[in-house]
Enzyme design. Sequence first.
Site, PDB file in Angstrom:
ATOM      1  N   ASP A  85       0.888  -1.070   0.057  1.00 50.91           N
ATOM      2  CA  ASP A  85       0.164  -0.127   0.109  1.00 50.91           C
ATOM      3  C   ASP A  85       0.923   1.205  -0.186  1.00 50.91           C
ATOM      4  O   ASP A  85       2.011   1.200   0.156  1.00 50.91           O
ATOM      5  CB  ASP A  85      -0.833  -0.153   1.159  1.00 50.91           C
ATOM      6  CG  ASP A  85      -1.996   0.896   1.140  1.00 50.91           C
ATOM      7  OD1 ASP A  85      -2.038   1.573   0.040  1.00 50.91           O
ATOM      8  OD2 ASP A  85      -2.857   0.931   2.028  1.00 50.91           O
ATOM      9  N   LYS A  86       0.293   2.434  -0.303  1.00 48.80           N
ATOM     10  CA  LYS A  86       0.988   3.665  -0.208  1.00 48.80           C
ATOM     11  C   LYS A  86       0.251   4.620   0.542  1.00 48.80           C
ATOM     12  O   LYS A  86      -0.988   4.700   0.489  1.00 48.80           O
ATOM     13  CB  LYS A  86       1.022   3.960  -1.838  1.00 48.80           C
ATOM     14  CG  LYS A  86       1.784   5.458  -1.837  1.00 48.80           C
ATOM     15  CD  LYS A  86       0.569   6.556  -2.212  1.00 48.80           C
ATOM     16  CE  LYS A  86       1.199   7.972  -2.360  1.00 48.80           C
ATOM     17  NZ  LYS A  86       0.019   8.745  -2.350  1.00 48.80           N
ATOM     18  N   HIS A  87       0.882   5.480   1.082  1.00 56.57           N
ATOM     19  CA  HIS A  87       0.243   6.495   1.984  1.00 56.57           C
ATOM     20  C   HIS A  87       1.016   7.693   1.837  1.00 56.57           C
ATOM     21  O   HIS A  87       1.995   7.687   1.870  1.00 56.57           O
ATOM     22  CB  HIS A  87       0.070   6.061   3.295  1.00 56.57           C
ATOM     23  CG  HIS A  87      -1.038   6.968   4.335  1.00 56.57           C
ATOM     24  ND1 HIS A  87      -2.350   6.783   4.210  1.00 56.57           N
ATOM     25  CD2 HIS A  87      -1.017   7.944   4.816  1.00 56.57           C
ATOM     26  CE1 HIS A  87      -3.031   7.502   4.852  1.00 56.57           C
ATOM     27  NE2 HIS A  87      -2.026   8.242   5.202  1.00 56.57           N
ATOM     28  N   SER A  88       0.420   8.833   1.833  1.00 60.62           N
ATOM     29  CA  SER A  88       0.867  10.185   1.831  1.00 60.62           C
ATOM     30  C   SER A  88       0.443  10.960   2.973  1.00 60.62           C
ATOM     31  O   SER A  88      -0.886  10.884   3.564  1.00 60.62           O
ATOM     32  CB  SER A  88       0.393  11.087   0.601  1.00 60.62           C
ATOM     33  OG  SER A  88       0.865  12.451   0.764  1.00 60.62           O
ATOM     34  N   THR A 125      -8.105  11.357  -1.039  1.00 61.44           N
ATOM     35  CA  THR A 125      -8.077  10.347  -2.359  1.00 61.44           C
ATOM     36  C   THR A 125      -9.801  10.156  -2.449  1.00 61.44           C
ATOM     37  O   THR A 125     -10.136   9.929  -3.356  1.00 61.44           O
ATOM     38  CB  THR A 125      -7.353   9.213  -1.907  1.00 61.44           C
ATOM     39  OG1 THR A 125      -6.086   9.538  -1.890  1.00 61.44           O
ATOM     40  CG2 THR A 125      -7.678   8.233  -3.338  1.00 61.44           C
ATOM     41  N   ARG A 173      -8.814  14.332  18.271  1.00 64.12           N
ATOM     42  CA  ARG A 173      -7.856  15.288  18.024  1.00 64.12           C
ATOM     43  C   ARG A 173      -7.954  16.546  17.371  1.00 64.12           C
ATOM     44  O   ARG A 173      -7.758  17.526  17.533  1.00 64.12           O
ATOM     45  CB  ARG A 173      -6.807  14.311  17.375  1.00 64.12           C
ATOM     46  CG  ARG A 173      -6.038  13.565  18.199  1.00 64.12           C
ATOM     47  CD  ARG A 173      -5.312  12.495  17.380  1.00 64.12           C
ATOM     48  NE  ARG A 173      -4.338  13.059  16.775  1.00 64.12           N
ATOM     49  CZ  ARG A 173      -3.924  12.626  15.683  1.00 64.12           C
ATOM     50  NH1 ARG A 173      -4.306  11.130  15.209  1.00 64.12           N
ATOM     51  NH2 ARG A 173      -2.882  12.825  14.795  1.00 64.12           N
ATOM     52  N   SER A 188      -1.963   6.985  14.078  1.00 63.20           N
ATOM     53  CA  SER A 188      -3.113   6.877  13.210  1.00 63.20           C
ATOM     54  C   SER A 188      -3.007   6.183  11.970  1.00 63.20           C
ATOM     55  O   SER A 188      -3.926   5.413  11.686  1.00 63.20           O
ATOM     56  CB  SER A 188      -3.687   8.238  13.229  1.00 63.20           C
ATOM     57  OG  SER A 188      -4.813   8.645  12.480  1.00 63.20           O
ATOM     58  N   LYS A 192      -4.483   2.000  10.756  1.00 65.09           N
ATOM     59  CA  LYS A 192      -5.287   1.225   9.775  1.00 65.09           C
ATOM     60  C   LYS A 192      -4.476   0.636   8.883  1.00 65.09           C
ATOM     61  O   LYS A 192      -5.200  -0.572   8.188  1.00 65.09           O
ATOM     62  CB  LYS A 192      -5.608   2.647   8.846  1.00 65.09           C
ATOM     63  CG  LYS A 192      -7.007   3.329   9.477  1.00 65.09           C
ATOM     64  CD  LYS A 192      -7.117   4.810   9.390  1.00 65.09           C
ATOM     65  CE  LYS A 192      -6.222   5.683   9.452  1.00 65.09           C
ATOM     66  NZ  LYS A 192      -6.426   7.081   9.447  1.00 65.09           N
ATOM     67  N   LYS A 193      -3.206   0.754   8.536  1.00 65.32           N
ATOM     68  CA  LYS A 193      -2.304  -0.016   7.641  1.00 65.32           C
ATOM     69  C   LYS A 193      -2.182  -1.513   8.337  1.00 65.32           C
ATOM     70  O   LYS A 193      -2.100  -2.576   7.639  1.00 65.32           O
ATOM     71  CB  LYS A 193      -1.211   0.585   7.542  1.00 65.32           C
ATOM     72  CG  LYS A 193      -1.163   1.983   6.625  1.00 65.32           C
ATOM     73  CD  LYS A 193      -1.766   1.807   5.360  1.00 65.32           C
ATOM     74  CE  LYS A 193      -2.334   3.287   4.920  1.00 65.32           C
ATOM     75  NZ  LYS A 193      -3.151   3.055   3.644  1.00 65.32           N
TER      76      LYS A 193
END
Lengths: 436, 436
Positions: A85-88, A125, A173, A188, A192-193
Amino acid sequence: MLPFQVIQKKRDNNELSKAEIEYFVNGLIADAQGNKAFSDSQIGAFLMACYLNGLSDFETAILTEAMAFSGEKLKYAANGKPIADKHSTGGVGDKISLILSPICMAAGIAMPMISGRGLGHTGGTLDKLESIEGFNINLNQEQIDKCMNELGGFIIGQSAKIAPADKILYSIRDVTATVDNIGLIVASILSKKIAESLEFLVMDIKMGAGAFLTNIEDARKMSQLMNTVGKKLGVDISCVITKMDNPIGKCIGNWLEIVECEEFLKGEFDKDLKEITYKLCSEIFVKCKISNFEAEAFMQIDKLIDSGKALECFYELIRLQGGDLELSKMKYACAAPIIINSQGEGYVKSIDALALGKLGIEIGAGRAKETDVIDYIAGFKLLKSIGDKIAKNEALIEVYGEKAKLIPELEYRINNCFILDSKMNNIESRIMEVIG
Amino acid sequence: MLPFQVIQKKRDNNELSKAEIEYFVNGLIADAQGNKAFSDSQIGAFLMACYLNGLSDFETAILTEAMAFSGEKLKYAANGKPIADKHSTGGVGDKISLILSPICMAAGIAMPMISGRGLGHTGGTLDKLESIEGFNINLNQEQIDKCMNELGGFIIGQSAKIAPADKILYSIRDVTATVDNIGLIVASILSKKIAESLEFLVMDIKMGAGAFLTNIEDARKMSQLMNTVGKKLGVDISCVITKMDNPIGKCIGNWLEIVECEEFLKGEFDKDLKEITYKLCSEIFVKCKISNFEAEAFMQIDKLIDSGKALECFYELIRLQGGDLELSKMKYACAAPIIINSQGEGYVKSIDALALGKLGIEIGAGRAKETDVIDYIAGFKLLKSIGDKIAKNEALIEVYGEKAKLIPELEYRINNCFILDSKMNNIESRIMEVIG
């Protein structure tokens, strides 16, 4: 154990134990009678103590794990493929997930992606995908299975069952000024990952005036923390630190970015967007042993685009999740932009991503608060990029969205986002460092 | 203005403006529809930011004033008398208010006292008074007027109308580990006092192992803050820093302390208790111009006690507030104490007030949490004080209350509270410093 004692310990800057962190995370979730161990005021106080005193690597890892296991794990069959997976961390004009995931799927990588919405000046996204007519970000198990079997991936939102403690914590938060803390952010994102049961994760750590992290030291710190926590929890993480001063690519705005992604996958590259996308993609390819080294990955990506395979996966992803791209194009076809001309002349030296992102909220492309409604067509299309030469009164940018007409001094504000120089400057690489 | 912004500013250690603090205080109180600007999680986060970053003198003064004016001012007629009050930061065996206020009333000082309950190891004046059969701490306006006209004072609890913001804030501080912060404490104490429309206030700032403040620097800091805030808000404050390592006087426990107060006012002095009471009382006498200097005040206090006038006011206070002292004496008469003998011998060097206070909670003399029910007879009567000689197996202390029988190793634990020495030590003064 009492909530008071856990808060007090963190308040006094002592490291919490595994049992104490788990007690807190479980205490966020109400039981069948609606009772929870931690009251809202206690959650707020605890978060502020975490924010101001910081979380240790150990605490971050335990918090991540406890939040990941606060709900169900995402259920899917990878069918023997490597899972990535990819996350920014959030940018302006950051549509990379929407290009990268079809490329990865086309390369035979399983990509069960849980994405987020935009809040503040950075886009999300899910919002971009929802600008496509019919696109469904809440897949049921049957739909998830179908996507995995036919395509090898999907892009969905965080359901109530995935890491519910993270969802509760994030909403608190958000209103208590405790969002931008490295430990809490890492926990956080990774919770999820972890709930996705990943093997590999590539993180795009944005750094610069348009990002949460404004200096390289903080970006490194966050990258290292990601790696440390990832290692403790069995996910192999690559952090790519990229500059986020100028917007990414040519478009900012939900629908406009979908169109830009399609064009990219058709081979109409924006150099800037290509550099980051290829870099992030190649990190995944190498980790997943699709490629032996970066240069090979770049060639493979070229091939997946040239052959139309990546584009096919992009269309298939939209189709499998109920979206209708053609219908959307018809719907948005009549939208006419305001064209803003340049008040100055010279070479574009920089474009203020933060200011454009904030202006984007005002014209309806983003949300200032969670309940704000998005105008999917709203946004900007840059007609000039970094390094381009522009003459006085030449067209600079297209502004979409009905609300744009109501913005006072729009031309002045837009022009203020562009810094021009009399000479052409070297165009710097966006890629700063790779950690992990 | 948004709650988020106020929290963020305090989080980043910037000084809040008057408008921001007032916005917070008003935001604590629900409107007719039950809505309030600050959610519980926001209040918790804000309090922790205040706790960890501290409040400036300015912020403390504004917070105090805003809380004082969050409700009604106490309405009473002083009938031309000077208006004074006394407050303590909390001690073990601290019954001084109950002796001092009748003495002051007898001297012609108006004393509209709002007191608190005990929580934790320190006792509360209201609980002591409620050990008297029929004593009413919630007077209506008519009863208040009667007390002022016939006696010149009363001792009541903080009604819902007096400084409601303080009441809300205190209940949240209590569960979020944000109680023991000097700025927040000063604001909480003084907001109630400002709502009393006082002219003079004498503060007993307790310092030592049995108090919240354990060192002289913090005690001085708090005293100076009291003075600064008092000056800004028009109350003349005297802070007397007193040692709180050993219990005050001979009795610890609600009813036992009432009896000790009556005995004191009958002239049966405990040296220790006399020293602090006279000192605090003389500060008020001099401020209110009843006396020109301390020695004169001491003589006047002697006289008010010798003549029986102070005792008369004590009885009158109880009678006017519905209490029946004789009935109470009959009720508690049959209570038989457990007598604990000394396991060692020598001179009593010190008595652990904190440990006795905590043991007091276990036997029902105090509350660990707000909902705990108090056994009014429960408590301790010291048979030996600091400096007294004791032989092995000689009676050391009387322990009252049914629950005392259930405490394991009571004899051992009580003996542990007494430090004996082979030689007699000098008895030190309790009075450390007077500030203001």
